[in-house]
Every structure is written in structure tokens, then in C-alpha cells.
Design a protein around this motif. Structure first.
Motif, PDB file in Angstrom:
ATOM      1  N   UNK A   1      33.822  50.777  26.269  1.00 52.55           N
ATOM      2  CA  UNK A   1      35.222  50.976  26.523  1.00 52.55           C
ATOM      3  C   UNK A   1      35.488  50.742  28.007  1.00 52.55           C
ATOM      4  N   UNK A   2      36.600  50.124  28.302  1.00 52.24           N
ATOM      5  CA  UNK A   2      37.049  49.902  29.681  1.00 52.24           C
ATOM      6  C   UNK A   2      38.440  50.504  29.838  1.00 52.24           C
ATOM      7  N   UNK A   3      38.788  50.864  31.055  1.00 54.79           N
ATOM      8  CA  UNK A   3      40.094  51.455  31.352  1.00 54.79           C
ATOM      9  C   UNK A   3      40.826  50.573  32.340  1.00 54.79           C
ATOM     10  N   UNK A   4      42.046  50.250  32.002  1.00 48.74           N
ATOM     11  CA  UNK A   4      42.874  49.435  32.886  1.00 48.74           C
ATOM     12  C   UNK A   4      43.812  50.352  33.646  1.00 48.74           C
ATOM     13  N   UNK A   5      43.635  50.412  34.942  1.00 43.72           N
ATOM     14  CA  UNK A   5      44.563  51.138  35.800  1.00 43.72           C
ATOM     15  C   UNK A   5      45.608  50.131  36.236  1.00 43.72           C
ATOM     16  N   UNK A   6      46.710  50.134  35.530  1.00 46.85           N
ATOM     17  CA  UNK A   6      47.747  49.145  35.768  1.00 46.85           C
ATOM     18  C   UNK A   6      48.855  49.658  36.655  1.00 46.85           C
ATOM     19  N   UNK A   7      49.402  48.764  37.421  1.00 47.49           N
ATOM     20  CA  UNK A   7      50.522  49.057  38.306  1.00 47.49           C
ATOM     21  C   UNK A   7      51.604  48.023  38.014  1.00 47.49           C
ATOM     22  N   UNK A   8      52.808  48.493  37.852  1.00 47.24           N
ATOM     23  CA  UNK A   8      53.926  47.600  37.573  1.00 47.24           C
ATOM     24  C   UNK A   8      55.066  47.919  38.519  1.00 47.24           C
ATOM     25  N   UNK A   9      55.454  46.940  39.307  1.00 48.37           N
ATOM     26  CA  UNK A   9      56.586  47.092  40.217  1.00 48.37           C
ATOM     27  C   UNK A   9      57.844  46.646  39.489  1.00 48.37           C
ATOM     28  N   UNK A  10      58.706  47.603  39.183  1.00 48.01           N
ATOM     29  CA  UNK A  10      59.938  47.295  38.459  1.00 48.01           C
ATOM     30  C   UNK A  10      60.818  46.362  39.282  1.00 48.01           C
ATOM     31  N   UNK A  11      60.970  46.658  40.576  1.00 41.80           N
ATOM     32  CA  UNK A  11      61.832  45.856  41.436  1.00 41.80           C
ATOM     33  C   UNK A  11      61.377  44.416  41.596  1.00 41.80           C
ATOM     34  N   UNK A  12      60.070  44.209  41.600  1.00 37.22           N
ATOM     35  CA  UNK A  12      59.519  42.861  41.776  1.00 37.22           C
ATOM     36  C   UNK A  12      59.119  42.220  40.452  1.00 37.22           C
ATOM     37  N   UNK A  13      59.170  42.993  39.358  1.00 35.70           N
ATOM     38  CA  UNK A  13      58.695  42.549  38.048  1.00 35.70           C
ATOM     39  C   UNK A  13      57.292  41.960  38.167  1.00 35.70           C
ATOM     40  N   UNK A  14      56.392  42.747  38.774  1.00 34.05           N
ATOM     41  CA  UNK A  14      55.024  42.283  39.034  1.00 34.05           C
ATOM     42  C   UNK A  14      54.038  43.302  38.477  1.00 34.05           C
ATOM     43  N   UNK A  15      53.033  42.822  37.746  1.00 38.79           N
ATOM     44  CA  UNK A  15      51.989  43.652  37.166  1.00 38.79           C
ATOM     45  C   UNK A  15      50.667  43.336  37.846  1.00 38.79           C
ATOM     46  N   UNK A  16      49.945  44.379  38.240  1.00 40.28           N
ATOM     47  CA  UNK A  16      48.599  44.197  38.760  1.00 40.28           C
ATOM     48  C   UNK A  16      47.787  45.430  38.417  1.00 40.28           C
ATOM     49  N   UNK A  17      46.498  45.362  38.592  1.00 38.29           N
ATOM     50  CA  UNK A  17      45.661  46.513  38.305  1.00 38.29           C
ATOM     51  C   UNK A  17      44.198  46.151  38.369  1.00 38.29           C
ATOM     52  N   UNK A  18      43.370  47.120  38.013  1.00 40.58           N
ATOM     53  CA  UNK A  18      41.930  46.928  38.004  1.00 40.58           C
ATOM     54  C   UNK A  18      41.366  47.499  36.709  1.00 40.58           C
ATOM     55  N   UNK A  19      40.255  46.935  36.274  1.00 37.46           N
ATOM     56  CA  UNK A  19      39.543  47.433  35.104  1.00 37.46           C
ATOM     57  C   UNK A  19      38.389  48.286  35.599  1.00 37.46           C
ATOM     58  N   UNK A  20      38.259  49.481  35.051  1.00 34.37           N
ATOM     59  CA  UNK A  20      37.218  50.428  35.452  1.00 34.37           C
ATOM     60  C   UNK A  20      36.370  50.804  34.242  1.00 34.37           C
ATOM     61  N   UNK A  21      35.143  51.206  34.518  1.00 32.12           N
ATOM     62  CA  UNK A  21      34.268  51.683  33.453  1.00 32.12           C
ATOM     63  C   UNK A  21      34.600  53.111  33.039  1.00 32.12           C
ATOM     64  N   UNK A  22      35.176  53.875  33.960  1.00 29.72           N
ATOM     65  CA  UNK A  22      35.453  55.284  33.690  1.00 29.72           C
ATOM     66  C   UNK A  22      36.887  55.629  34.065  1.00 29.72           C
ATOM     67  N   UNK A  23      37.412  56.588  33.345  1.00 26.73           N
ATOM     68  CA  UNK A  23      38.728  57.121  33.670  1.00 26.73           C
ATOM     69  C   UNK A  23      38.493  58.397  34.479  1.00 26.73           C
ATOM     70  N   UNK A  24      39.322  58.663  35.440  1.00 38.76           N
ATOM     71  CA  UNK A  24      39.154  59.894  36.195  1.00 38.76           C
ATOM     72  C   UNK A  24      39.989  59.922  37.448  1.00 38.76           C
ATOM     73  N   UNK A  25      39.969  61.075  38.102  1.00 40.73           N
ATOM     74  CA  UNK A  25      40.798  61.289  39.287  1.00 40.73           C
ATOM     75  C   UNK A  25      40.447  60.341  40.428  1.00 40.73           C
ATOM     76  N   UNK A  26      39.177  60.026  40.600  1.00 33.76           N
ATOM     77  CA  UNK A  26      38.775  59.129  41.691  1.00 33.76           C
ATOM     78  C   UNK A  26      39.399  57.751  41.502  1.00 33.76           C
ATOM     79  N   UNK A  27      39.382  57.249  40.289  1.00 32.10           N
ATOM     80  CA  UNK A  27      39.963  55.932  40.023  1.00 32.10           C
ATOM     81  C   UNK A  27      41.487  55.967  40.046  1.00 32.10           C
TER      82      UNK A  27
END
Length: 94
Positions: free
Chosen positions: A1-27
């Protein structure tokens, strides 16, 4: 399983993020730092988070308060209220 920490800027209509092996506060904190770095003007940023305990930690909240990042959590079972969720289906299909 992988976790996508996605970020979406509504004003810019831009999606970016990173794929992580673990979910958690550090990520989560790493994702918030990338959001803050994307807006170097130091204007306040509003961030909508899904209702995961990793987003609620005191370290994350203290960091956000110091860096003009306001954190908003969606209510339980209300992921539809988070604008990034419309992108989750296409990302999961990859």
C-alpha cells in the motif's frame, strides 16, 4: 500500500503531492512544509485535511500556528467537502 499526500491549490487549479510508504504525522508535516514553501509570500494559507488522527497532533498544530497555516478538518464521513477528493479517483486508477 502507498499513501498519496496530495496538495491542491484551488486558486491556481494545480495538483501536486508525494507518494509515501507510510501514513503519519511526520509525512503530514512534510506535506504542509511543501505547501508553505510553494507560497513564499507568507500570506495565510487555509488547508483542508481529511479526518485522520495524524493531522491532529500537537506538533503539526504548533508548526501551522507559527507559519500562518490554518488547518481545517472535514467532518467524519464528509470527504466530499474536501476539494482534493475529486482527484483521488483518477489518482487511484494509476
Amino acid at each position: 500500500m502507498r499513501y498519496f499526500h496530495g496538495c491542491y491549490s484551488v486558486g491556481e487549479d494545480r495538483l501536486w503531492g508525494v507518494v509515501r510508504l507510510h501514513e503519519g504525522a511526520v509525512n503530514t508535516l512534510a506535506a504542509l512544509r511543501s505547501i508553505r514553501a510553494a507560497r513564499p509570500d507568507h500570506q495565510p494559507i487555509q488547508v483542508i485535511l481529511d479526518n485522520v488522527s495524524a493531522h491532529q497532533g500537537p506538533t503539526t498544530r504548533r508548526w501551522a500556528a507559527r507559519h500562518a497555516v490554518e488547518l481545517w478538518s472535514t467532518p467524519t464521513y464528509a470527504s466530499w467537502a474536501n476539494p482534493i477528493e475529486v482527484h483521488s479517483g483518477p489518482c487511484a486508477a494509476l
